[in-house]
Design an enzyme around this catalytic site. Structure first.
Site, PDB file in Angstrom:
ATOM      1  N   SER A  96       0.832  -1.083   0.014  1.00  0.00           N
ATOM      2  CA  SER A  96       0.078  -0.112   0.027  1.00  0.00           C
ATOM      3  C   SER A  96       0.913   1.138  -0.162  1.00  0.00           C
ATOM      4  CB  SER A  96      -0.945   0.012   1.102  1.00  0.00           C
ATOM      5  OG  SER A  96      -0.274   0.323   2.248  1.00  0.00           O
ATOM      6  N   LYS A 151       1.016   4.351   7.284  1.00  0.00           N
ATOM      7  CA  LYS A 151       0.237   5.141   6.407  1.00  0.00           C
ATOM      8  C   LYS A 151       0.626   6.608   6.512  1.00  0.00           C
ATOM      9  CE  LYS A 151      -2.594   2.128   4.702  1.00  0.00           C
ATOM     10  NZ  LYS A 151      -1.602   0.921   5.203  1.00  0.00           N
TER      11      LYS A 151
END
Length: 145
Positions: free
Chosen positions: A63, A99
């Site tokens: 990701s 993230k």
């Protein structure tokens, strides 16, 4: 003859290694769907001292690719807050993920570099009690493990 007070010269084109330090590689972190956060020292790795890293984690998932890829080791400086957009290790309950962190108007958003792998993760109200920033990503290494 080199006297002890003289430093050896560095050959042209060579860059000296930075001062290094050892940090514990304590487990894994998801770069995708959050995974169970475990802290077991697997080994120690050498990283530049200038990073001021407290620990390292193996990344699993894509990701955060192409910046941080599956199998990379990310170094984390333990701190409870990060600035908007910085990459953070974030614990959600007993799971953890890596993230970009954003917080505005009581809404926390965690964004991946590759949204096709992981859509935005948004937390508000009581959900915020389950989310905790573990630290700031200060560097990463590729090909260590």
């Amino acid at each position: 003859m080199i006297l002890h007070s003289e430093a050896p010269s560095i050959p042209p084109g060579f860059i000296p290694m930075p001062e290094m330090m050892q940090v514990p590689l304590i487990g894994s972190i998801a770069c995708g769907t959050p995974i169970l956060a475990e802290q077991n020292i697997k080994s120690y790795i050498g990283v530049p001292a200038a990073w001021r890293a407290d620990f390292a984690l193996e990344c699993h998932g894509d990701s955060m690719a192409p910046t941080i890829c599956d199998g990379d080791v990310v170094c984390i400086r333990k701190q409870p807050e990060v600035e908007q957009g910085q990459i953070a290790a974030v614990r959600i309950g007993e799971e953890a993920t890596l993230k970009h962190f954003y917080y505005q108007n009581d809404v926390m958003t965690l964004l991946a570099d590759n949204p096709s792998v992981c859509p935005p993760m948004v937390y508000t109200g009581p959900q915020l009690e389950e989310v905790e920033v573990e630290g700031l990503a200060v560097g990463f290494c590729r090909g260590l493990v």
